[in-house]
Design an enzyme around this catalytic site. Structure first.
Site, PDB file in Angstrom:
ATOM      1  N   GLY A 292     -35.561 -19.814 -27.075  1.00  0.00           N
ATOM      2  CA  GLY A 292     -35.016 -18.870 -26.113  1.00  0.00           C
ATOM      3  C   GLY A 292     -33.591 -18.515 -26.444  1.00  0.00           C
ATOM      4  CB  ALA A 293     -31.090 -16.625 -24.468  1.00  0.00           C
TER       5      ALA A 293
ATOM      6  CG  ASN B 299     -23.368 -24.383 -20.363  1.00  0.00           C
ATOM      7  OD1 ASN B 299     -23.924 -25.291 -20.972  1.00  0.00           O
ATOM      8  ND2 ASN B 299     -23.743 -23.134 -20.458  1.00  0.00           N
TER       9      ASN B 299
ATOM     10  CG  ASP C 238     -28.786 -17.199 -13.417  1.00  0.00           C
ATOM     11  OD1 ASP C 238     -28.673 -17.972 -14.378  1.00  0.00           O
ATOM     12  OD2 ASP C 238     -28.661 -17.571 -12.232  1.00  0.00           O
TER      13      ASP C 238
ATOM     14  CE  LYS D  17     -20.569 -20.094 -15.358  1.00  0.00           C
ATOM     15  NZ  LYS D  17     -21.786 -19.680 -16.065  1.00  0.00           N
TER      16      LYS D  17
ATOM     17  CG  ASN E 150     -31.399 -30.776 -17.247  1.00  0.00           C
ATOM     18  OD1 ASN E 150     -31.480 -31.987 -17.310  1.00  0.00           O
ATOM     19  ND2 ASN E 150     -30.305 -30.099 -17.569  1.00  0.00           N
TER      20      ASN E 150
ATOM     21  CE1 TYR F  56      -4.073   1.500  -0.362  1.00  0.00           C
ATOM     22  CE2 TYR F  56      -3.526   2.703   1.653  1.00  0.00           C
ATOM     23  CZ  TYR F  56      -4.332   2.523   0.537  1.00  0.00           C
ATOM     24  OH  TYR F  56      -5.390   3.366   0.322  1.00  0.00           O
TER      25      TYR F  56
END
Length: 822
Positions: A267-268, A390, A208, A165, A358, A110
Site C-alpha cells: 500500500g501507500a 509517526n 486518510d 491531528k 495494528n 480590523y
C-alpha cells in the site's frame, strides 16, 4: 492517521491500524488524551494472508467492527464520546494572539488598520509570513475515504481524526493547525478544491485518503503549490521506519547496501518506505514485495500499478515463506499473523523484523524471540519496545519546513529527518525520558533503536536537520543565519515539563500498582477505576457496599471484572487488625478503643490508608465526595511524614504548552521562613522526581526588596536559609510572579540566580497558592493537576472535591507512580 505504525492492507483503502492521541486542550495531559491507544481493525472483515506454497490468499472473517475496535483499545466507546463532548465539543478552538479589549485594538486588528498589511502583502507576497499566521499554520486535509481502519465513511466522519491531528501539531511542535474536509471522492475535484486554498497556509498535511488516489493527489498538489505538501500516512511512516532500520543495521553491523529485505504489503505506506530506503542506500534489486496476490514478480498482471511495478523482481518464488528464507530485514505493513515462526527461523543471522500491522503485528515479538534470540523487533504498538510512531516525525518535519518558509518537503529533508531521529536514539537518554522506563535508563541497542515519542529532544534535533536540508537543497525562502540560536529558540518553544505526565503514565504501566479507591460507590470513581485498569496501570480496589458497587457497575454498563477487588469495611476481616494499629497511634490523643473500631469500620478514607500501611494496597486515592482538608485529616490519623521530609501539596499548572509546579497549595497556611525553605526543597525534589531540573522562584508581591512588606521579609529570609543550606538547585526571591515567568522582565535583574524563567513557584502563603491556581483554571483555561501530596510515609493522593473521572484517574496514576518516591 497512523500514529503508531502507519499500516495499510495492500490495495485496501482502509488503514490497518493507528495510535490516536486526542487532547481536549493541547496542553491537557489527561489519561484519555495522552495515553489512549486506539488500534481499530478494518470495519467488517479481518484480512489474513495465508502462506501456501503456491500463493498468498485472503480469508475474510466476519467481525463486529465496534466490538473489535474497542476490545483492542484501552478506552470504551462511552469514554471516547464523553471525552469529545465535554466542555466545548471537539478538540480545537481559535484564540486571538493580539489584544482586542479596546476600540483602538479593534481598529488596529480590523478596519481601518488592517488595510496597511493588506497593501504590504499585495506589494510583496512574502510579507504574508511577517503579518499573518501563514508561517505557522498547517491545514490537515482529508476526504475521509480511508479513515483509520474504518474505511470510506465520508469527509464529515473524518473530522474527529483531523482535529486530533491538528491538536498533535500544536502539542508537539507548537504549530497552529486546522482541519479541512473536502467532501468528494473525485481526485480532480479534490485537487481543484485544495489548490486554491494554498495562500492561507504554510503547509498542507494530507490525511486518510485512499490508495492509489493519495499518490496522485500529493504529486499534483506539490506541483501546483509553492508550500510543503506532505502525505503523512506515506512519508511519516517511511521516515520513522528508515530511522529504525538505519539504527537496527548499525546494531547488527550490516551494510544497508548489501542486505536483502522482504516487505509484506504494497500500500501507500509500504511503497513510501521502500522508496525512501532506496534513497538512503538500500538496493532496489534486494527488495522483494509480497502482497495479497503473492510475490510481486516481473510479468505479474494481477493487482499491479505503476507505483508497485519498479519492485517486481525476476524470481520463481511465489509465496512469502519462500522469499523470507535468508532475508536480513522484514518490513510488515499488512495484517496480523502473516509471518510464522518457521519463516523467522529461516531468515539470515541477526535479522531485523519490523512487524507493524495494528492492533496485532504480523508476528509478535514473543514469537520471534522464541525462535530467534538474535533478532531485533519493532512494531507499531506502544506496549512493545521500538515503537514505530509517526508522531516522531510529522510535527517536527513541518516545524523545520515552516521555519525556513520551504516551498516543498523534498527527499533531502525526509532523509535528514530520518537521520536526526536515528541519531537521537544513539545519544544518552535524559532523566525525563528515562522516567518512562521506570528507572532503567535505556541504552542504544536491540531494545532501543528508536526514540520514545515523548522525548522532548525531538523538538531541538529534527527541525534543525530538516531546515538545514531545505537550505542546502535550495527550497528555503528564508534561510536560518544562526543555527545555534534557532536550536535555543526551539528548546524554549515547548516547555519539556508539559510531557512529564505521559512519562509518568508509561512508568506506571511498566510497574503496575494496586490502588485503593476509597469512594468506590461513586459513579465517577467507578469510571475512573475502570479506566485505571483498562489503561494497564494496575489493579483497582474499591471500598464500598458490594451490593451498591455491583449495582453501580450495572447502571453504568461497565463490566465488574474479576481483577477488581471490592471491600466492604463493615464486614472486612481486617477491622480488628486495623483497629489495633489505629488505637496504638491515637490512644494518647483522646481516642478510646471503640472509637478506633468505629473509625475503621465507618470511615473509608481511614480504612484505605490502613490498607496502604499494612501492604494490602500500594497507594490510595480519594476526595471526590468530601472536602480535601477533611480527607487529609483522616489520612494523617494513619500516616506520618516521612523521616527527614516535609509534607506539602504541589499543583501542576499547564497552559499553552507551558507547565509550572506551584507549592504549597494545600498544607501550610501561613508558613514561616524555615517552612518556606522546606517547601522549596520538597517542591524541587518533586520536580526532579518527574525528570525536571528545578528553577525555584519564591514569590511575593515585591521584587528583590521593593516594595517592602512583612510577607516579603519572610520570603527573603527563606532565600537566605536556602543559601545557608547550600541546596543543589537554582532558587531566588523575593520576586513577583511576572518577573519569575517573563524572560524580558527578568532581564532587568541581571543578578537573579535563575538561569531561565522559573518552573517551580513557591507561594508566600496557602491562600495565595489556592487563589492563583483556581484563577488560572477558571479564567486562564489552564489545566491544574493536584494538589499532589509529597513527603508522606506512603503514597496517597487526594482529588479536588467534585473531581471528574479523568481527574481521579490522573491522581490514581500519580499515587501509583509515587510508590517508593514520596
Amino acid at each position: 492517521m497512523p500514529q503508531a505504525g502507519s499500516t495499510r492492507d495492500a490495495h485496501n483503502p482502509t488503514k490497518a491500524g493507528v495510535m490516536l492521541r486526542l487532547p481536549r486542550r493541547v496542553s491537557q495531559p489527561i489519561v484519555t488524551a495522552c495515553s489512549t491507544v486506539l488500534r481499530p481493525r478494518a470495519p467488517r472483515t479481518c484480512r489474513k494472508i495465508h502462506h501456501s506454497r503456491r500463493n498468498i490468499s485472503i480469508a475474510t472473517v466476519q467481525r463486529s467492527p465496534m466490538a473489535t475496535q474497542f476490545r483492542a483499545a484501552r478506552v470504551t466507546a462511552q469514554e471516547a464520546l464523553q471525552f469529545h463532548a465535554m466542555g466545548k465539543p471537539g478538540k480545537l478552538e481559535v484564540t486571538p494572539t493580539k489584544p482586542l479589549a479596546t476600540q483602538r485594538d479593534l481598529s488596529l486588528a480590523y478596519s481601518p488598520g488592517v488595510a496597511i498589511p493588506v497593501r504590504a502583502i499585495a506589494q510583496d507576497p512574502s510579507d504574508a509570513y511577517a503579518y499573518t499566521n501563514k508561517g505557522n499554520l498547517v491545514a490537515v486535509v482529508s476526504n475521509g475515504t480511508a479513515i483509520l481502519g474504518l474505511g470510506n465513511l465520508g469527509a464529515l466522519a473524518a473530522k474527529p481524526v483531523m482535529e486530533g491531528k491538528a491538536a498533535l501539531f500544536k502539542r508537539f511542535a507548537d504549530i497552529d493547525s486546522i482541519d479541512l474536509l473536502v467532501d468528494t471522492p473525485d481526485v480532480e475535484a479534490f485537487i481543484n478544491s485544495v489548490r486554491y486554498l494554498g495562500p492561507s497556509f504554510g503547509g498542507l498535511n494530507l490525511e486518510d485518503i485512499k490508495s492509489p488516489d493519495c499518490f496522485v493527489i500529493e504529486e499534483r498538489l506539490k506541483a501546483l503549490l509553492d508550500i510543503p505538501v506532505f502525505h503523512d500516512d506515506q512519508h511519516g511512516t517511511a521516515i520513522v521506519v528508515a530511522a529504525g532500520i538505519l539504527n537496527g543495521l548499525k546494531v547488527v553491523d550490516k551494510d544497508i547496501a548489501n542486505v536483502r529485505m522482504v516487505c509484506a504489503g504494497a500500500g501507500a505506506a509500504a511503497l513510501a518506505c521502500l522508496n525512501l530506503l532506496c534513497k538512503i542506500g538500500m538496493k532496489r534489486e534486494n527488495i522483494t514485495i509480497a502482497d495479497i496476490e503473492g510475490v510481486v514478480y516481473a510479468g505479474r498482471k494481477t493487482l499491479m500499478d505503476p507505483y508497485k511495478e519498479p519492485y517486481a523482481q525476476k524470481t520463481k518464488a511465489r509465496t512469502l515463506a519462500e522469499v523470507m528464507e535468508g532475508a536480513d530485514v522484514f518490513l510488515g505493513l499488512s495484517a496480523a499473523g502473516v509471518v510464522s515462526k518457521d519463516m523467522v527461523a529461516s531468515m539470515a543471522e541477526k535479522p531485523l523484523i519490523f512487524a507493524m500491522a495494528n492492533p496485532d503485528p504480523e508476528i509478535t515479538p514473543e514469537d520471534v524471540k522464541s525462535v530467534r534470540s538474535d533478532a531485533i523487533t519493532a512494531t507499531g504498538r506502544s506496549d512493545y519496545a521500538n515503537q514505530i510512531n509517526n508522531v516522531l516525525c510529522f510535527p517536527f518535519i513541518f516545524r523545520g519546513a515552516l521555519d525556513v518558509q520551504a516551498t516543498t518537503i523534498n527527499d533531502a529533508m525526509k532523509i535528514a529527518a530520518a537521520e536526526a531521529i536515528a541519531g537521537l536514539a544513539r545519544e544518552e537518554v535524559p532523566d525525563q525520558v528515562a522516567a518512562a522506563f521506570h528507572g532503567e535508563r535505556p541504552q542504544f541497542g536491540p531494545g532501543y533503536i528508536i526514540p520514545a515519542p515523548f522525548d522532548p529532544r525531538l523538538m531541538s534535533h529534527v527541525p534543525p536537520a530538516v531546515a538545514k536540508a531545505a537550505m542546502d537543497s535550495g527550497v528555503a525562502r528564508k534561510p536560518i543565519v544562526d543555527m545555534d540560536a534557532y536550536v535555543s529558540r526551539l528548546k524554549g518553544r515547548l516547555d519539556p515539563v508539559a510531557g512529564w505526565l505521559q512519562s509518568t503514565f508509561d512508568s506506571v504501566r511498566n510497574d503496575p500498582k494496586r490502588v485503593v479507591f476509597s469512594e468506590g460507590e461513586d459513579p465517577a470513581v467507578i469510571r475512573a477505576a475502570n479506566t485505571y485498569y483498562a489503561q494497564g496501570f494496575g489493579q483497582p480496589i474499591l471500598i464500598g457496599s458490594k451490593k451498591v458497587v455491583t449495582e453501580r457497575f450495572r447502571e453504568l454498563g461497565m463490566p465488574l471484572r474479576s481483577a477488581y477487588e471490592l471491600i466492604d469495611t463493615t464486614s472486612s476481616p481486617h477491622v480488628q487488625e486495623f483497629a489495633d494499629y489505629l488505637y496504638a497511634r491515637l490512644q494518647r490523643r483522646g481516642y478510646l478503643r471503640r472509637d478506633c473500631e468505629r473509625l475503621v469500620a465507618n470511615e473509608r478514607n481511614i480504612f484505605a490508608a490502613l490498607m496502604v500501611v499494612h501492604g494490602y494496597a500500594d497507594a490510595m486515592v480519594s476526595g471526590v465526595t468530601r472536602n480535601w482538608t477533611s480527607v487529609y485529616a483522616d489520612v494523617r490519623r494513619v500516616l506520618d511524614t516521612k523521616p527527614g521530609r516535609h509534607t506539602i501539596g504541589v499543583s501542576l499548572a499547564l497552559n499553552r504548552g507551558r507547565a509550572v509546579l506551584i507549592a504549597d497549595t494545600s498544607i501550610h497556611d501561613m508558613p514561616t521562613a524555615e517552612q518556606l525553605a522546606n517547601i522549596a526543597t520538597e517542591a524541587a525534589q518533586a520536580a526532579r522526581n518527574f525528570g525536571v531540573e528545578p528553577r525555584v522562584a519564591l514569590l511575593a508581591y515585591s521584587t528583590f526588596g521593593q516594595p517592602r512588606g512583612e510577607r516579603s521579609d519572610v520570603v527573603r529570609e527563606a532565600v537566605s536559609i536556602l543559601a545557608e543550606r547550600q541546596v543543589d538547585f537554582e532558587f531566588d526571591g523575593d520576586m513577583a510572579a511576572d518577573v519569575a515567568l517573563n524572560p524580558d522582565l527578568m532581564k532587568h535583574y541581571p543578578f537573579c540566580r535563575l538561569s531561565d524563567t522559573a518552573n517551580v513557584l513557591v507561594m508566600p502563603a496557602f491562600h495565595a497558592a489556592s487563589i492563583s491556581t483556581k484563577m488560572l483554571k477558571e479564567l486562564g483555561g489552564a489545566t491544574i493537576i493536584g494538589p499532589i501530596i509529597v513527603g508522606l510515609s506512603h503514597s496517597v493522593q487526594i482529588c479536588p472535591f467534585g473531581a471528574t473521572d479523568v481527574d481521579v484517574v490522573n491522581m490514581a496514576a500519580l499515587a501509583a507512580y509515587g510508590v517508593g518516591r514520596v
